[in-house]
Structure formats: C-alpha cells, structure tokens
Design a protein around this motif. Structure first.
Motif, PDB file in Angstrom:
ATOM      1  N   ILE A   1       0.457  -1.563   0.277  1.00  0.00           N
ATOM      2  CA  ILE A   1       0.040  -0.070   0.358  1.00  0.00           C
ATOM      3  C   ILE A   1       0.599   1.250   0.715  1.00  0.00           C
ATOM      4  O   ILE A   1       0.768   2.248  -0.547  1.00  0.00           O
ATOM      5  N   ILE A   2       1.339   1.032   0.571  1.00  0.00           N
ATOM      6  CA  ILE A   2       2.608   2.536   0.921  1.00  0.00           C
ATOM      7  C   ILE A   2       3.948   3.099  -0.555  1.00  0.00           C
ATOM      8  O   ILE A   2       3.781   4.447  -0.543  1.00  0.00           O
ATOM      9  N   ASP A   3       3.893   1.041  -0.867  1.00  0.00           N
ATOM     10  CA  ASP A   3       4.896   1.763  -2.197  1.00  0.00           C
ATOM     11  C   ASP A   3       3.875   2.148  -2.970  1.00  0.00           C
ATOM     12  O   ASP A   3       4.184   3.443  -4.284  1.00  0.00           O
ATOM     13  N   THR A   4       2.719   1.602  -3.462  1.00  0.00           N
ATOM     14  CA  THR A   4       1.804   2.801  -4.308  1.00  0.00           C
ATOM     15  C   THR A   4       1.449   3.821  -3.904  1.00  0.00           C
ATOM     16  O   THR A   4       1.232   4.555  -4.876  1.00  0.00           O
ATOM     17  N   TYR A   5       1.037   3.893  -3.129  1.00  0.00           N
ATOM     18  CA  TYR A   5       0.714   5.837  -2.455  1.00  0.00           C
ATOM     19  C   TYR A   5       1.619   6.667  -2.945  1.00  0.00           C
ATOM     20  O   TYR A   5       1.689   7.465  -4.147  1.00  0.00           O
ATOM     21  N   CYS A   6       3.083   6.352  -2.648  1.00  0.00           N
ATOM     22  CA  CYS A   6       4.634   6.975  -2.927  1.00  0.00           C
ATOM     23  C   CYS A   6       4.913   6.935  -3.808  1.00  0.00           C
ATOM     24  O   CYS A   6       5.085   8.301  -4.370  1.00  0.00           O
ATOM     25  N   TRP A   7       4.740   6.397  -4.670  1.00  0.00           N
ATOM     26  CA  TRP A   7       4.916   6.558  -6.390  1.00  0.00           C
ATOM     27  C   TRP A   7       3.747   7.056  -6.399  1.00  0.00           C
ATOM     28  O   TRP A   7       4.270   7.762  -7.957  1.00  0.00           O
ATOM     29  N   ILE A   8       2.293   7.278  -6.620  1.00  0.00           N
ATOM     30  CA  ILE A   8       1.752   7.636  -7.120  1.00  0.00           C
ATOM     31  C   ILE A   8       1.824   9.545  -6.514  1.00  0.00           C
ATOM     32  O   ILE A   8       1.591  10.162  -7.589  1.00  0.00           O
ATOM     33  N   HIS A   9       1.644   9.735  -5.709  1.00  0.00           N
ATOM     34  CA  HIS A   9       1.418  11.110  -4.944  1.00  0.00           C
ATOM     35  C   HIS A   9       2.844  11.657  -4.505  1.00  0.00           C
ATOM     36  O   HIS A   9       2.694  12.442  -4.422  1.00  0.00           O
ATOM     37  N   SER A  10       3.787  10.672  -4.875  1.00  0.00           N
ATOM     38  CA  SER A  10       4.932  11.476  -4.814  1.00  0.00           C
ATOM     39  C   SER A  10       5.632  11.653  -3.759  1.00  0.00           C
ATOM     40  O   SER A  10       4.910  11.574  -2.855  1.00  0.00           O
ATOM     41  N   THR A  11       7.312  11.524  -3.600  1.00  0.00           N
ATOM     42  CA  THR A  11       7.876  11.657  -2.955  1.00  0.00           C
ATOM     43  C   THR A  11       8.549  12.962  -2.212  1.00  0.00           C
ATOM     44  O   THR A  11       8.424  13.991  -3.394  1.00  0.00           O
ATOM     45  N   PHE A  12       9.721  13.213  -1.286  1.00  0.00           N
ATOM     46  CA  PHE A  12      10.299  14.336  -0.893  1.00  0.00           C
ATOM     47  C   PHE A  12      11.512  14.228  -0.442  1.00  0.00           C
ATOM     48  O   PHE A  12      11.815  13.404   0.335  1.00  0.00           O
ATOM     49  N   SER A  13      11.966  15.469  -0.532  1.00  0.00           N
ATOM     50  CA  SER A  13      13.505  15.727   0.428  1.00  0.00           C
ATOM     51  C   SER A  13      13.697  17.171   0.248  1.00  0.00           C
ATOM     52  O   SER A  13      13.222  18.318   0.365  1.00  0.00           O
TER      53      SER A  13
ATOM     54  N   ILE B   1      -6.975  11.852  12.427  1.00  0.00           N
ATOM     55  CA  ILE B   1      -5.901  11.984  11.352  1.00  0.00           C
ATOM     56  C   ILE B   1      -4.560  11.199  12.007  1.00  0.00           C
ATOM     57  O   ILE B   1      -3.984  12.183  12.884  1.00  0.00           O
ATOM     58  N   GLU B   2      -4.477  10.239  11.207  1.00  0.00           N
ATOM     59  CA  GLU B   2      -2.769   9.747  11.908  1.00  0.00           C
ATOM     60  C   GLU B   2      -1.728  10.270  10.781  1.00  0.00           C
ATOM     61  O   GLU B   2      -1.684  10.039  10.005  1.00  0.00           O
ATOM     62  N   LYS B   3      -0.707   9.743  11.374  1.00  0.00           N
ATOM     63  CA  LYS B   3       0.199  10.875  10.248  1.00  0.00           C
ATOM     64  C   LYS B   3       1.619   9.712  10.048  1.00  0.00           C
ATOM     65  O   LYS B   3       2.247   9.622  10.711  1.00  0.00           O
ATOM     66  N   TYR B   4       1.843   9.473   9.303  1.00  0.00           N
ATOM     67  CA  TYR B   4       3.206   7.685   8.931  1.00  0.00           C
ATOM     68  C   TYR B   4       4.279   8.759   8.391  1.00  0.00           C
ATOM     69  O   TYR B   4       4.043   8.957   6.941  1.00  0.00           O
ATOM     70  N   ASP B   5       4.952   8.326   8.548  1.00  0.00           N
ATOM     71  CA  ASP B   5       6.463   8.644   8.522  1.00  0.00           C
ATOM     72  C   ASP B   5       7.206   8.126   7.362  1.00  0.00           C
ATOM     73  O   ASP B   5       7.641   6.593   8.064  1.00  0.00           O
ATOM     74  N   ALA B   6       6.631   7.589   6.468  1.00  0.00           N
ATOM     75  CA  ALA B   6       7.778   6.892   5.266  1.00  0.00           C
ATOM     76  C   ALA B   6       8.980   7.370   4.846  1.00  0.00           C
ATOM     77  O   ALA B   6       9.613   8.365   3.999  1.00  0.00           O
ATOM     78  N   LEU B   7      10.039   6.405   4.435  1.00  0.00           N
ATOM     79  CA  LEU B   7      11.558   6.407   4.185  1.00  0.00           C
ATOM     80  C   LEU B   7      11.136   5.339   2.559  1.00  0.00           C
ATOM     81  O   LEU B   7      10.710   4.153   2.968  1.00  0.00           O
ATOM     82  N   CYS B   8      10.920   6.043   1.086  1.00  0.00           N
ATOM     83  CA  CYS B   8      11.373   5.247   0.177  1.00  0.00           C
ATOM     84  C   CYS B   8      11.953   5.480  -0.342  1.00  0.00           C
ATOM     85  O   CYS B   8      13.511   6.085  -0.688  1.00  0.00           O
TER      86      CYS B   8
END
Length: 384
Positions: A63-75, A251-258
């Motif tokens: 789920i997180i892989d698909t979400y971050c691929w669609i909605h972009s990541t950041f630096s 609303i819960e916020k999760y920080d993912a490392l990609c």
C-alpha cells in the motif's frame, strides 16, 4: 538482454539509397536509438527491481509503495550537504522543519519512460516528413546503379545515365522547392534538439540546464562542501508522508522512508543525455552555418560535386551545369542538391560519366569542341 533490445536493432539498418546526410542521421538514428534504449532500461524490472520500495511502521508495504509512487516523494534541501552517517542519515532525508525551506517534491520518475519515448518521436519527426515529401525521387533515379552488374556493364550503365540526363534536362531549375523542404527539415532538427534541452530542464525542475557541468564539478570538490547534483536531481532515498484515520477518527500521520532504485539508472541516462544533446545541438548548428555557405557559395557547390568524381572532370564543365546564368540562386541550389544526392549514391567513375553526359546534353557545341581539344573518349562520345 539481446531479446529485450532486439527490436531496437531495426533502427541500425541503413537505407540502400541515401537521401540525407550524416548530421541528419545523428537525429533520427543515433538519438532515437539512445532515447528508445533509455526508455526500455527504466521499464526493465530485471535490471533495477521494483521502481520504489517504501518502509513505514503500521502500513503494509504494498500500500505505501503504491501510494508514494502515485503521490510523489520529497527531500529536504538543507540536508543534501553533509557527511552521511554523521551529519545526515542520507542526503536529503530529515524531518520537515517548520522554519526550513519548502521540501523538494519528486514527481517526474513515473513519467520518465513516456517522456523519453515522446522525445524519440520528436527526433524522428523531421525524417518522417522528409521521407514523405521526397517521395522516392532519388531512388527512382539511381535504382540498381549501385549493383556490381551496373558497374561492369557499360550498356546498362549508359541507359540509366541517359534516364537521369533526360530527367535533369526536363526539370532543370525546378528543384528549388525540393531542396527548400530538406533545408527546412534540417532546421527543424536544430529547433527540436534545442527545444528538448529546455523541455528536459523544465521536466526535471529546472535542474537539467547545468546538470552535466555540476556532475563534472562535483568530482573535484569535497562532498561535504556541496551537494551531489545526481542526489539532488535523482535521489536514491526519499521521504513520503501517509495519512489515515485512526481508531478514534482522528487523522494519523505516518512518515515513510522510500528507496528509489530507478534513479540509479535515471542519473546515468540523463548525465549521458546532457552531453549528447549538447554535442548534437552544436554539430547541427555548425552544419547549418555550413549549409548557409553552400547556398551562398557557387564555388563551394562546384567543389563538392567535383569531389564526387575523383576530380576527374574539368571544373569548367561543372560550373556550366551548376551556375547557369538564367537561373536564380534558389534554382541553382535546387539543382545542386539533387545532383549532390544522386552522386552520393554512385561511384566516382559513374559520377564522372553522368556529369559528362549532362554537360554534353546541355552544351553540345562546347562538349564537342572540348573533345576535339583534349581527345577524350567518355560516354559523351557514345551518346553523340
């Protein structure tokens, strides 16, 4: 790998009849092949694995892989400089600071393969247009004359030469539009290659225009003093924020490392493309300047055709053919361009016979007079 890139080898085949030049081929053959191979590389999972892998506690990996691929990541821009493992965990990876710069979002990676294919289509477009408007004229004139049978068989060669002579006589001065269309396609090659440099700069967030120079400059400096341009434009480790409703409805916020394995390929592709596009644009620009000299220089046009005959034909005859005073400069360039393409497809001996025959057909009195003076016995004597 041979099977993966097998279809690309179709671009390596050259036409039996040449209707353009080497600079033109740089665009529709070399550049198109490079862009197509680059597009195939970024879509080949067997070389890079999954394009993105994200890690986040409490959220399933798929789920997180698909979400971050669609909605972009950041630096985080402030964290590109520093020693990894001491100053930063990874270049560009850090919590979002309230008073810091706006995070740099990376949305390009899901479009790279499509953009590279689109660029290849644009590079091939002038060739497609020129082949359509050329309509097989040169192939019709020189058909089969490159075969060994025509080289050794004087009778067959004479018949084909007489056909070209007849065509040139009937349509002399009528190739201005033909040559203008080719020159326009050459100009479009230059416009397209320059436009693509600006397009890639916009596509990569205005980081491409100086990307190659930054990569070269980075190798000479301490990595702690300036950010790695390849990590800035194509980061391998990024962050992604995922939000969902908790058990209480808050609303819960999760920080993912990609991890972005795809950028290992992207950084090398675009480094090569930066240098390649600069080289191709420079060569094309110089060739367009050379084209202007050809259009304006009657002597240069004569010298180019004479070089195709092994310098075995008197220059005066070529000047008679190419610099007819009753024709304007556009008509002269049109006739030159047609003869130039024809002579590119024939050997020196056939070219000499062809031009002798054209001169005899256009200026029979002058050719007979020259024959009496020098005693030559070319194909023109047989034609008389």
């Amino acid at each position: 790998m041979l099977g993966f890139f097998g279809d690309v080898t179709l671009f390596l085949k050259f036409d039996t009849v040449c209707i353009d030049n080497h600079v033109f081929k740089l665009h529709y053959k070399a550049t198109v092949i490079i862009l197509v191979i680059a597009s195939l590389l970024v879509t080949g999972n067997q070389y890079i694995g999954d394009p993105i892998d994200c890690m986040c506690d409490g959220i399933p990996g798929g789920i997180i892989d698909t979400y971050c691929w669609i909605h972009s990541t950041f630096s985080i821009p402030e964290r590109f400089v520093g020693k990894q493992g001491i100053d930063v965990a990874f270049p560009g990876v850090a919590p979002i600071e309230v008073d810091g710069k706006e995070p740099r979002y990376h949305k390009y990676y899901q479009w790279v393969c499509f953009v590279l294919m689109l660029q290849a289509a644009f590079c091939f477009a002038p060739r497609f247009v020129w082949k359509g408007v050329e309509d097989g004229k040169i192939k019709m004139l020189v058909q089969d004359m490159t075969d060994p049978d025509y080289v050794v068989n004087a009778e067959k060669r004479k018949d084909r030469i007489n056909l070209i002579v007849k065509y040139f006589r009937e349509f002399r001065g009528g190739h201005a539009a033909y040559s203008f269309k080719f020159f326009t396609c050459e100009l479009f090659n230059l416009i397209i290659i320059i436009s693509q440099i600006f397009f890639m700069d916009r596509f990569l967030g205005y980081e491409f225009s100086e990307y190659g120079l930054d990569v070269l400059g980075y190798t000479e400096l301490d990595p702690r003093e300036r950010p790695d341009p390849m990590a800035v434009v194509f980061p391998k480790i990024t962050k992604c924020t995922f939000r969902k409703y908790g058990a209480s409805g808050s609303i819960e916020k999760y920080d993912a490392l990609c991890v972005l394995p795809l950028n290992i390929i992207n950084e090398k592709i675009y480094t090569f493309l930066w240098f390649w596009f600069i080289i191709v644009a420079s060569v094309t620009g110089l060739y367009m300047l050379y084209r202007v000299f050809i259009i304006l220089g009657a002597g240069l046009r004569v010298a180019l055709i004479q070089s195709r005959t092994g310098r075995g034909l008197p220059r005066e005859k070529l000047e008679d053919i190419l610099n007819e005073k009753t024709l304007n400069i556009l008509q002269k360039n049109g006739d030159f361009f047609l003869l130039h393409l024809v002579t590119k497809n024939l050997d020196e001996m056939t070219n000499k016979e062809l031009l002798e025959a054209i001169h005899l057909d256009l200026y029979p009195a002058t050719s007979i007079e020259n024959k009496d003076v020098d005693g030559s016995n070319g194909i023109s004597t047989t034609s008389v």
